[in-house]
Design a protein around this motif. Sequence first.
Motif, short mmCIF file in Angstrom:
data_model
loop_
_atom_site.label_atom_id
_atom_site.label_comp_id
_atom_site.label_asym_id
_atom_site.label_seq_id
_atom_site.Cartn_x
_atom_site.Cartn_y
_atom_site.Cartn_z
N LYS A 141 0.83 -1.22 0.00
CA LYS A 141 0.00 0.00 0.00
C LYS A 141 0.86 1.26 0.00
O LYS A 141 0.65 2.18 -0.80
CB LYS A 141 -0.93 0.00 1.23
CG LYS A 141 -1.85 -1.19 1.30
CD LYS A 141 -2.68 -1.21 2.57
CE LYS A 141 -1.87 -1.45 3.84
NZ LYS A 141 -1.19 -2.75 3.90
N THR A 142 1.84 1.30 0.92
CA THR A 142 2.65 2.51 1.05
C THR A 142 3.49 2.74 -0.21
O THR A 142 3.58 3.86 -0.71
CB THR A 142 3.54 2.41 2.31
OG1 THR A 142 2.69 2.21 3.44
CG2 THR A 142 4.36 3.66 2.52
N LEU A 143 4.07 1.67 -0.73
CA LEU A 143 4.86 1.83 -1.96
C LEU A 143 3.97 2.29 -3.11
O LEU A 143 4.38 3.12 -3.94
CB LEU A 143 5.54 0.50 -2.31
CG LEU A 143 6.52 0.56 -3.48
CD1 LEU A 143 7.67 1.50 -3.19
CD2 LEU A 143 7.07 -0.82 -3.83
N THR A 164 -2.81 7.40 7.43
CA THR A 164 -3.60 7.05 8.62
C THR A 164 -2.89 5.93 9.39
O THR A 164 -3.44 5.39 10.33
CB THR A 164 -5.01 6.56 8.21
OG1 THR A 164 -4.85 5.41 7.36
CG2 THR A 164 -5.78 7.62 7.46
N ASP A 165 -1.69 5.58 8.92
CA ASP A 165 -0.97 4.45 9.53
C ASP A 165 -0.07 4.97 10.65
O ASP A 165 1.15 4.99 10.53
CB ASP A 165 -0.14 3.74 8.44
CG ASP A 165 0.49 2.46 8.97
OD1 ASP A 165 0.17 2.06 10.11
OD2 ASP A 165 1.32 1.86 8.25
N THR A 166 -0.70 5.40 11.74
CA THR A 166 0.09 6.04 12.81
C THR A 166 0.34 5.11 13.99
O THR A 166 1.12 5.43 14.88
CB THR A 166 -0.65 7.28 13.34
OG1 THR A 166 -1.99 6.90 13.65
CG2 THR A 166 -0.64 8.41 12.32
N ILE A 167 -0.30 3.95 14.00
CA ILE A 167 -0.15 3.07 15.17
C ILE A 167 1.14 2.26 15.06
O ILE A 167 1.94 2.19 15.99
CB ILE A 167 -1.37 2.13 15.30
CG1 ILE A 167 -2.62 3.01 15.54
CG2 ILE A 167 -1.18 1.13 16.43
CD1 ILE A 167 -3.92 2.35 15.22
N ARG A 168 1.38 1.70 13.88
CA ARG A 168 2.56 0.86 13.70
C ARG A 168 3.83 1.73 13.71
O ARG A 168 3.85 2.80 13.07
CB ARG A 168 2.45 0.13 12.36
CG ARG A 168 3.50 -0.92 12.13
CD ARG A 168 3.20 -1.63 10.83
NE ARG A 168 3.17 -0.70 9.69
CZ ARG A 168 4.24 -0.39 8.96
NH1 ARG A 168 5.40 -0.92 9.23
NH2 ARG A 168 4.12 0.44 7.93
N ALA A 169 4.84 1.25 14.40
CA ALA A 169 6.10 2.01 14.45
C ALA A 169 6.65 2.12 13.04
O ALA A 169 6.72 1.14 12.30
CB ALA A 169 7.09 1.28 15.35
N GLU A 173 6.78 7.20 8.77
CA GLU A 173 8.16 7.57 8.38
C GLU A 173 8.50 7.03 6.99
O GLU A 173 9.16 7.69 6.19
CB GLU A 173 9.19 7.04 9.40
CG GLU A 173 9.25 7.83 10.69
CD GLU A 173 8.05 7.56 11.62
OE1 GLU A 173 7.23 6.69 11.29
OE2 GLU A 173 7.94 8.23 12.66
N GLN A 174 8.02 5.83 6.72
CA GLN A 174 8.31 5.20 5.42
C GLN A 174 7.78 6.07 4.28
O GLN A 174 8.48 6.33 3.30
CB GLN A 174 7.62 3.82 5.40
CG GLN A 174 7.99 2.95 4.23
CD GLN A 174 7.06 1.75 4.12
OE1 GLN A 174 6.14 1.58 4.94
NE2 GLN A 174 7.28 0.94 3.12
N LEU A 175 6.55 6.55 4.45
CA LEU A 175 5.95 7.38 3.40
C LEU A 175 6.60 8.77 3.38
O LEU A 175 6.80 9.36 2.32
CB LEU A 175 4.44 7.47 3.62
CG LEU A 175 3.61 8.14 2.53
CD1 LEU A 175 3.85 7.48 1.18
CD2 LEU A 175 2.13 8.07 2.88
N VAL A 210 -4.64 8.37 0.22
CA VAL A 210 -4.59 8.09 1.66
C VAL A 210 -3.98 6.71 1.87
O VAL A 210 -4.48 5.71 1.34
CB VAL A 210 -6.02 8.13 2.27
CG1 VAL A 210 -5.94 7.96 3.79
CG2 VAL A 210 -6.75 9.42 1.91
N ASP A 211 -2.90 6.67 2.64
CA ASP A 211 -2.30 5.38 2.99
C ASP A 211 -3.01 4.86 4.24
O ASP A 211 -3.51 5.65 5.04
CB ASP A 211 -0.79 5.58 3.27
CG ASP A 211 -0.06 4.25 3.36
OD1 ASP A 211 -0.62 3.21 2.94
OD2 ASP A 211 1.10 4.25 3.85
N SER A 212 -3.08 3.55 4.38
CA SER A 212 -3.74 3.01 5.57
C SER A 212 -2.90 1.90 6.17
O SER A 212 -2.01 1.34 5.51
CB SER A 212 -5.14 2.49 5.20
OG SER A 212 -5.04 1.30 4.45
#
Length: 336
Positions: A141-143, A164-169, A173-175, A210-212
């Motif tokens: 998804k992020t890629l 919206t991917d704020t929970i996973r460490a 940052e990746q995006l 929107v990334d998730s």
Amino acid sequence: MRLKSFHAPTMHEAMRLVREVLGDDAIIVATREEEGVGVRVTAAIEEDEGLTSGHAMPLAGPRLPEPLGPDPLDQVSEVLMRHGVPADLNQQLMDTIAGVEARDPMAALAGGLDGVFAFQPLPDGRSPRPIMLVGPPGAGKTLTVAKLCARAALAKRPVGVISTDTIRAGGTEQLQAFTRVLKLRLITVEDPMALADALEVHRGTEQVLVDSAGRNPYSEADMKDLRDFLVAADIEPVLVLPAGLDAMEAVEMAQAFRQVGARRMLVTRLDMARRYGSILAAAHDAGLAFADASATTKVADGLTPLTPMTLARFMMPEHEATTQQPRRTKQTGTHA
Ligand SMILES: Nc1nc2c(ncn2[C@@H]2O[C@H](COP(=O)(O)OP(=O)(O)OP(=O)(O)O)[C@@H](O)[C@H]2O)c(=O)[nH]1
Ligand SMILES: [Mg+2]
């Protein structure tokens, strides 16, 4: 007198076949050009008594080359088997292909795919609704968001990016690493209300991506969480699913994401799998249209908008390699 037809790509090759099979005494009765196939030469030879008795094909000894070449239908059937396409879908495709007038196996396959699947690549320009890439963890998804941003940046189109991917460490940052390079501002949101506000900020932007976070399609809590984000505003969820899964698994995953509103599917890792039966089954059984395909980790190489022909090319790379005029698929930019 016996008549026999020979098919070959060129007249020279057809005449060579005539001489090889019928000998120098053969009389050319007719020649005809066949579009996309080559030429057909019909030749005749006086029959020798010894050869005619008791032989249906006296002139066709074991050395006889196959004048028609392999049947395109047989070739497509072999391709579908090789990709592990489930039996019922395989049958549906073959039935469709049988009604397609195609000059070669790739065109036949493309015709079959066209009849069975819907193709709706993501817009390379203004999107009517913000697009949220959804799917299982690690699907790409992020890629994919990064590739879509790169495509927009290359075309100098304004694009909004939200994570919206704020929970996973490390989720945002990746995006962020990609958006920084592309000089785009990344908005991160933690909850559905914040997403609605972020979309307000981007109201009027041509395309908003929107990334998730990856969701387990079999977890009720995960899918409820996703649904909460999707109802916060008018967003289109697009399923991102990798190739190479078990077919039934892929179908069940696709069905779970369809239930939260996905109507099209972007497939990834086509370069990492040799069998695409699972993605065909997922699209078919979950009723999803094919969007784009990803076959590389490189952001700049982007995505390939899927059409019946580009999907057929992915499925028959060996055929693509043997065609005289290579037709490379454009990886970024406008749709094929
Ligand atoms: N070879 C190949 N690798 C890919 C492709 N798409 C994604 N990947 C790789 O798959 C891994 C996961 O990609 P991500 O974009 O982080 O996947 P994600 O869906 O955002 O993952 P989560 O956010 O953890 O759910 C990364 O190593 C990517 O480089 C592809 O088309 N081909
Ligand atoms: Mg991600």
